[in-house]
Design an enzyme around this catalytic site. Structure first.
Site, PDB file in Angstrom:
ATOM      1  N   SER A 121      42.339 -35.389  47.513  1.00 33.64           N
ATOM      2  CA  SER A 121      42.220 -36.339  48.647  1.00 33.64           C
ATOM      3  C   SER A 121      40.656 -36.167  49.285  1.00 33.64           C
ATOM      4  O   SER A 121      40.116 -36.795  49.909  1.00 33.64           O
ATOM      5  CB  SER A 121      42.847 -36.386  49.683  1.00 33.64           C
TER       6      SER A 121
ATOM      7  N   HIS B 299      44.262 -40.806  43.533  1.00 34.55           N
ATOM      8  CA  HIS B 299      44.617 -40.382  44.840  1.00 34.55           C
ATOM      9  C   HIS B 299      45.814 -41.375  45.323  1.00 34.55           C
ATOM     10  O   HIS B 299      45.492 -42.608  45.867  1.00 34.55           O
ATOM     11  CB  HIS B 299      43.349 -40.432  45.951  1.00 34.55           C
TER      12      HIS B 299
ATOM     13  N   GLU C  96      43.817 -44.845  45.037  1.00 30.79           N
ATOM     14  CA  GLU C  96      42.359 -44.924  44.966  1.00 30.79           C
ATOM     15  C   GLU C  96      42.091 -44.517  43.593  1.00 30.79           C
ATOM     16  O   GLU C  96      42.458 -43.149  43.149  1.00 30.79           O
ATOM     17  CB  GLU C  96      41.647 -44.132  46.014  1.00 30.79           C
TER      18      GLU C  96
ATOM     19  N   ASN D 103      39.960 -41.684  53.505  1.00 34.87           N
ATOM     20  CA  ASN D 103      39.603 -40.569  54.425  1.00 34.87           C
ATOM     21  C   ASN D 103      38.375 -40.541  54.835  1.00 34.87           C
ATOM     22  O   ASN D 103      38.063 -39.931  55.994  1.00 34.87           O
ATOM     23  CB  ASN D 103      40.116 -39.554  53.491  1.00 34.87           C
TER      24      ASN D 103
END
Length: 375
Positions: free
Chosen positions: A137, A158, A170, A208
């Site tokens: 991540s 991800h 992702e 993130n």
């Protein structure tokens, strides 16, 4: 437990690739469950046989919960679960997984050195046509791929926790990732019922990175005494978010959130707007990591929040709910514009990722458009 031999249905006529998963923890088990539900044979690797046993139990529990919704006849639940578990195998030998699997998804600890060691071994053992993916991540795909002789087949996939429930994946192509590899990986996760979104190999990828102010700006407001923990959380829940920032940090783990914040801050050159908060550091030093330790920003008993006051002192109640929400959303929107401008992802993909991966009721660019007066 001993390494098991290949299942009898692994003949060349299969229409689904064998999926390898490195790591039998929560994320690895969740990804394995998703692949099993999609009809794949799955091989899970961990160096610890006890961890493999716990991983199988987690997969079985997850499949049983899914069966309660997927199987109309309750008498068929056990058969539904058993049929999928029959396609799950385990091994403590990483080379065996690399030799058998056509797609490998690594879900080990967030350590670059560890991941490079894993990918170096996989690269040597796997068939030249195999796809090697990391579920990182925060780490650079290019740095992970640098340990291999064939970086063109390495990419990021991800998944979000819990993997069986969260729709977003992702898909992160590193600078050396072959376009056909990224395309094939995107088609694969879409066939699992997931929604793939392309991201550049940039710090924090989409969610993130763009969602970082959700917690950081909330901490800034707390530091400044603008509002209390409960007021900030309530303001975001009132805006359609499933959890407030402090509730989210307690659920995720304050140590996990702080580590992610640090990694993104460092990789982006330490911008002041993303500087991690000393409040988190103090809680970590005290061992107050959130729900998993029984105390974080709130206190918990048997995994449930207690009625006690929040652990961290409150603000002075100066800001209204709308003002609190506006300040946090403005910081998120600004980060989204920066990420889009840097080519991390398109505006549409950022909006989609924030809705599916971070639980936002509306994406940052959708919010901006909705606020623009129409002629």
């Amino acid at each position: 437990m001993t390494d098991s031999s290949p299942a009898a249905d692994t003949d060349p006529r299969r229409d689904r690739p064998i999926i390898g998963v490195v790591g039998a923890g929560i994320m690895g088990s969740g990804i394995a469950q998703v692949a099993l539900e999609a009809g794949h044979e799955v091989v899970v690797h961990d160096i610890d046989e006890a961890a493999l046993a716990r991983g199988r139990d987690r997969v079985a529990d997850g499949l049983t919960r899914r069966a309660a919704h997927a199987v109309l006849d309750p008498s068929g639940i056990d058969d539904w679960v058993d049929a999928r578990l029959a396609r799950l195998r385990e091994t403590v030998v990483l080379e065996q997984l690399g030799d058998e699997a056509e797609v490998v998804i690594e879900a080990a600890l967030e350590s670059l050195e560890l991941k490079q060691t894993i990918f170096r071994t996989l690269d040597s053992a796997a068939d030249s046509a195999a796809i090697l993916a990391t579920n990182t991540s925060a780490l650079s795909i290019a740095s992970v791929a640098a340990a291999t002789a064939h970086p063109e087949r390495v990419l990021g996939l991800h998944f979000f926790n819990p993997a069986p429930m969260m729709a977003l994946v992702e898909v992160v192509a590193g600078p050396a990732t072959g376009p056909d590899i990224a395309d094939a990986a995107e088609l694969l996760v879409a066939s699992w019922g997931k929604t793939p979104v392309r991201s550049a190999d940039a710090p924090g990828f989409i969610v993130n990175r763009v969602n970082r102010p959700f917690t950081l700006q909330a901490l800034r407001l707390l530091e400044a005494g603008t509002a209390s923990i409960e007021e900030i959380d309530q303001a975001l829940r009132d805006g359609g978010f499933p959890l407030g920032p402090f509730e989210l940090m307690d659920l995720t783990g304050i140590d996990v959130t702080f580590a992610a914040s640090n990694a993104i801050w460092e990789r982006l050159g330490r911008p002041d707007r993303l500087r991690p908060s000393p409040i988190q550091e103090k809680l970590i030093e005290a061992g107050h990591l959130g729900r998993k330790t029984g105390q974080g920003f709130y206190r918990y008993e048997a995994g449930r929040r207690s009625d006690d006051e929040p652990v961290v002192s409150s603000g002075d109640d100066a800001a209204s709910s709308a003002e609190i929400r506006a300040e946090i959303l403005a910081a998120i929107d600004a980060e989204a514009r920066l990420a889009a401008g840097e080519g991390v992802a398109s505006e549409a993909d950022i909006d989609l990722a924030m809705r599916l991966g971070a639980g936002h009721p509306i994406g940052p660019f959708e919010r901006a458009r909705s606020a623009t007066p129409k002629d």
